[in-house]
Design an enzyme around this catalytic site. Structure first.
Site, PDB file in Angstrom:
ATOM      1  N   LYS A  73       0.824  -1.218   0.000  1.00 47.09           N
ATOM      2  CA  LYS A  73       0.000   0.000   0.000  1.00 47.09           C
ATOM      3  C   LYS A  73       0.858   1.269   0.000  1.00 47.09           C
ATOM      4  CE  LYS A  73      -3.993  -2.174   2.182  1.00 47.09           C
ATOM      5  NZ  LYS A  73      -4.920  -2.180   3.341  1.00 47.09           N
ATOM      6  N   HIS A 137     -13.294 -21.196   0.095  1.00 44.89           N
ATOM      7  CA  HIS A 137     -12.220 -22.109   0.476  1.00 44.89           C
ATOM      8  C   HIS A 137     -12.457 -23.444  -0.228  1.00 44.89           C
ATOM      9  CE1 HIS A 137      -9.798 -19.841   3.259  1.00 44.89           C
ATOM     10  NE2 HIS A 137     -10.856 -19.450   3.943  1.00 44.89           N
ATOM     11  N   ASP A 167      -7.302 -26.641  -3.754  1.00 40.13           N
ATOM     12  CA  ASP A 167      -6.098 -25.827  -3.576  1.00 40.13           C
ATOM     13  C   ASP A 167      -4.896 -26.431  -4.299  1.00 40.13           C
ATOM     14  OD1 ASP A 167      -7.689 -24.315  -1.929  1.00 40.13           O
ATOM     15  OD2 ASP A 167      -6.511 -24.610  -0.121  1.00 40.13           O
TER      16      ASP A 167
END
Length: 383
Positions: A73, A137, A167
């Site tokens: 950021k 997920h 995943d």
């Protein structure tokens, strides 16, 4: 020489899919810089047992990677990334669609600086479509994929797996494949490209055989209604000591011998009338007894092992699937890369480092002075 020693990768990923993918590539020799924010919590890399303030997952998944702490950021952090991509021309990121664009680090932004960049984004549902911005997920992707509609039991419905299929298989391995294919394409054409990896997309073909049947016939597969999901004698069976035996005797030669050993009459693994008899027979002996009985039999029958037993399994040892790495005066065990090469063997140089361990080394190579690095610290660039 390692297979991928000419590749340089910036890894912005968290959790499991991206870190596993970049570890596979790093084990093959790729120069990977893992970029992380120390102030951002990572459920996978920070939880679990720890040594020297590093979790087992961090020590494993960040293996062989340099680590750079950056607060994306800040303008200074973005500038550092833009300098790095002149050399590190493969990007792996795992934010939701649009996040890297907002930071000024999207594909279109970085392509202007390095037109040959290869940019791989791993997300749950991909860069397009009505679900693109949804959180999710592994369990959610499995639910959406169709796989769980015919997995589990009729009585209780879907069952949780003990590992993260979306995943690892849907995300990580497809990311590795996409990156390596893009490198080959770049070698042939000189062009980089963007790779859109969706874990949900990756699961759809894993509906596999019954899914392919459905696309042709239009008949939906049912729980415990198919050859490989409990609708045959292909199954797990409880033993006398409460353990389990896996039985995969499908082909006639395997099934015939299996039935002969159990002394039951059945002509086909689809003969569900024999299933209860098989259950009763298997419950008569312990798992160790059945393991010895089937040890030299060619019938596709194996014990369900726990992780402690796997460590002592002679086949696992022979295949070097568990390695030991030095960590100071200690040794830690980790899973090795499962891919075996005859020439370009993987190297396991060091376990995962603490976030930011290589800050100074990396910035010095970019010609930052000690004073400039100190100023960056004061501005919160490394938080």
């Amino acid at each position: 020489m390692n297979a991928l020693s000419n590749l340089k990768i910036l890894d912005f990923t968290t959790l499991l899919p991206g870190p596993y993918a970049s570890m596979i590539l790093a084990d093959m020799g790729a120069d990977v810089i893992k970029i992380s924010s120390p102030s951002k919590y990572d459920l996978v890399l920070e939880e679990g047992p720890k040594i020297d303030e590093r979790s087992a997952n961090l020590l494993w998944l960040n293996r062989n990677k340099k680590t750079l702490a950056l607060n994306l950021k800040t303008e200074e952090a973005i500038k550092i990334v833009e300098e790095l991509i002149g050399e590190y021309d493969i990007i792996l990121e795992q934010f939701r669609p649009g996040v890297m664009d907002k930071l000024g680090l999207g594909y279109k932004d970085l392509k202007k600086i390095n037109p040959k960049i290869i940019y791989c984004s791993i997300t749950g549902y991909g860069q397009t479509g009505p679900y693109r911005d949804r959180a999710g997920h592994d369990i959610n992707f499995l639910g959406k994929s169709g796989i769980m509609s015919f997995s589990g039991s009729k009585e209780e419905g879907p069952k949780l797996y003990g590992t993260q299929i979306a995943d690892l298989a849907g995300g990580a391995m497809n990311a590795c494949l996409g990156i390596l294919a893009s490198v080959n394409y770049r070698n042939q054409t000189g062009k980089g490209q963007f790779i859109d990896i969706s874990m949900m997309d990756g699961l759809l073909p894993m509906n596999s055989l019954v899914g392919s049947d459905f696309l042709l016939s239009g008949e939906s597969p049912k729980r415990e209604g198919e050859l490989l999901n409990g609708g045959s004698n292909y199954d797990f069976y409880k033993t006398k000591d409460g353990r389990f035996l896996s039985v995969g005797a499908l082909e006639p030669k395997f099934y015939s011998r299996f039935c002969q050993i159990l002394n039951i009459k059945s002509d086909s693994p689809k003969d569900l009338n024999a299933k209860e008899e098989i259950r009763k027979k298997i419950r008569e002996k312990t798992l160790e007894e059945w393991t010895l009985i089937f040890k030299d039999e060619d019938v596709c029958t194996e014990p369900v092992l726990n992780l402690e037993e796997i460590l002592e399994d002679p086949h696992i040892k022979e295949r070097n699937l568990i390695i030991e790495m030095k960590m100071g005066d200690k040794k830690i065990k980790q899973f090795a890369s499962p891919i075996k090469f005859s020439e370009s063997k993987q190297e396991y140089k060091f376990p995962g480092k603490k976030i930011g361990s290589d800050n100074i080394e990396i910035l010095k190579k970019l010609s930052y002075s000690d004073e400039e690095i100190e100023n960056l610290k004061e501005k919160g660039t490394f938080k």
